[in-house]
Motif scaffolding. Structure first.
Motif: not given
Length: 421
Positions: A153-156, A187-190, A338-342
């Motif tokens: 994830i970019e800039e996690i 990234i914020y909106i997603l 991966s962001l969804f799972y996070y």
């Protein structure tokens, strides 16, 4: 000024008023929620050709910034590097940036003014324990998710800070931390889209079988009041939901004064942020705004001003429309799933771990559910969840847990983000 300029002003300022009216008068709009409707409207505005197209030259000149300073744009126009349509689009980008940054900073003090710390500590002993457990589990699951997805994830570290914010205080904290950490719009909106999608699944669970599931391993709620629940519910609906009487003289003028105090807080916070490095300046503004908001909530005259919470929520809706209008949907497909799972681990993992720890301390099921809902979904959802539980008495607990989450979420989110960085 062209028609696009006035259209944007109208949509950002007036559309939230219409959406508030719809939410208060139509059950379908209330079920969807004003925040989600505003995000949908903003995404529609930004992605269906409502805004003017820009030239390739403008894309190159903006260099990843949100907009080009007006003086520079006039120079570029005189040199023939940009078109008049580029000028219009640049003005709109400036308005998008303005309405996605200033309102969220002004709303935080207004929301925090309504926090009565002393009353909460007297009346919600179980809520204190549930709040502490809830904050601990959110932090733990965010750290676990960071460890699992740190390479995908970019800039996690920024995402982690936002997740701490949204699951301790909701949209205002997430938005404030976005500003503090300079998170990109996409990234914020997603992240927030995933959060709202999973949040809808969570609410369906709570509205249907949630209480029965939690009662399998948590004790039932025992009433703490004797005939006072109805009064509390009416008072809380008036304090946190109803916009009735907003423009009455005895409400409007004190509320205008509270807004002026919020403007002053933002101004002082901005000046104080100049004492810090550029990298930390935005975070400092958020922390100072939050601190001053909490401090002034101890002043009875300010805390008793009616409708400050509602005015704060209106400003949040302006932010939602503005920030969503800046999202380029075509870019969202490039971000890892991966962001969804996070987001899912942070939301569901923290709440079910919260319930497991609550069993050890014998905290009842309704208190755990209302506290978790307040942290995950924010205070406006508390009366709805309490209705699903058929328990009016937990509304006060949920409201105070949620607003306390508003108070601490910014600190925790910024601290966690910089630790993980």
């Amino acid at each position: 000024m062209d028609t696009h300029f006035f259209l944007i002003i109208f949509l950002f300022v007036i559309a939230p008023v219409i959406i508030i009216y719809l939410e208060n008068n139509y059950s379908l709009a209330k079920k969807i929620g004003a925040v989600l409707i505003c995000y949908g409207l903003g995404i529609f505005i930004g992605n269906v050709g409502v805004l003017p197209e820009v030239s390739p030259a403008y894309h190159a000149l903006v260099e990843g910034s949100i907009y080009i300073p007006f003086g520079k744009m006039r120079e570029y126009l005189a040199e023939g590097l940009v078109t008049q349509q580029d000028m219009s689009r640049n003005t709109i980008s400036f308005l998008q940036d303005l309405f996605s940054s200033i309102p969220i900073m002004l709303c935080l003090p207004l929301i925090l003014f309504s926090l009565d710390v002393k009353k909460w500590m007297r009346q919600a002993k179980d809520a204190v324990g549930s709040l502490i457990i809830g904050l601990f589990t959110v932090l733990l699951m965010v750290f676990v998710g960071f460890w699992m997805f740190r390479g995908s994830i970019e800039e996690i570290w920024k995402v982690s800070g936002m997740l701490v914010g949204v699951y301790t205080g909701g949209t205002p904290n997430m938005a404030a931390i976005k500003t503090a950490l300079n998170v990109s719009q996409e990234i914020y909106i997603l992240t927030h889209t995933y959060e709202m999608t999973l949040g809808a699944i969570y609410l369906i669970f709570i509205f249907t079988i949630g209480q029965k599931v939690f009662l399998w391993f948590l004790p039932p709620y025992k009433s703490q009041n004797t005939g006072k629940a109805d009064v509390e519910e009416i008072d809380l609906a008036e304090d946190y939901e109803s916009y009735d009487g907003f423009f009455k003289k005895d409400v409007f003028w004190p509320l205008l004064g509270a807004f002026g105090i919020s403007v002053a807080i933002l101004g002082v916070s901005f000046l104080l942020s100049k004492l810090f490095s550029d990298d930390f300046a935005n975070a400092a503004v958020v922390i100072f705004v939050t601190t001053f908001g909490i401090a002034l909530s101890f002043v009875p005259r300010i805390r008793k001003i009616k409708k400050t919470f509602q005015l704060g929520m209106y400003l949040i809706l302006i932010f939602c429309v503005a920030v969503a209008s800046m999202a380029d949907i075509s870019k969202l497909a490039d971000i890892s799933i991966s962001l969804f799972y996070y987001v899912g681990i942070a939301m569901f993992g923290s709440h079910f771990l919260h319930a497991a720890i609550a069993r050890i301390f014998k905290i009842d099921a309704d208190t755990v559910i209302i506290s978790g809902s307040a942290l995950i979904c924010s205070p406006p959802f508390v009366p709805v969840v309490a209705s699903a539980l058929k328990n009016r008495e937990v509304i006060l607990t949920g409201m105070f847990v949620g607003i306390a989450g508003y108070a601490v979420g910014n600190y925790l989110g910024v601290i966690v983000a910089y630790i993980l960085k």
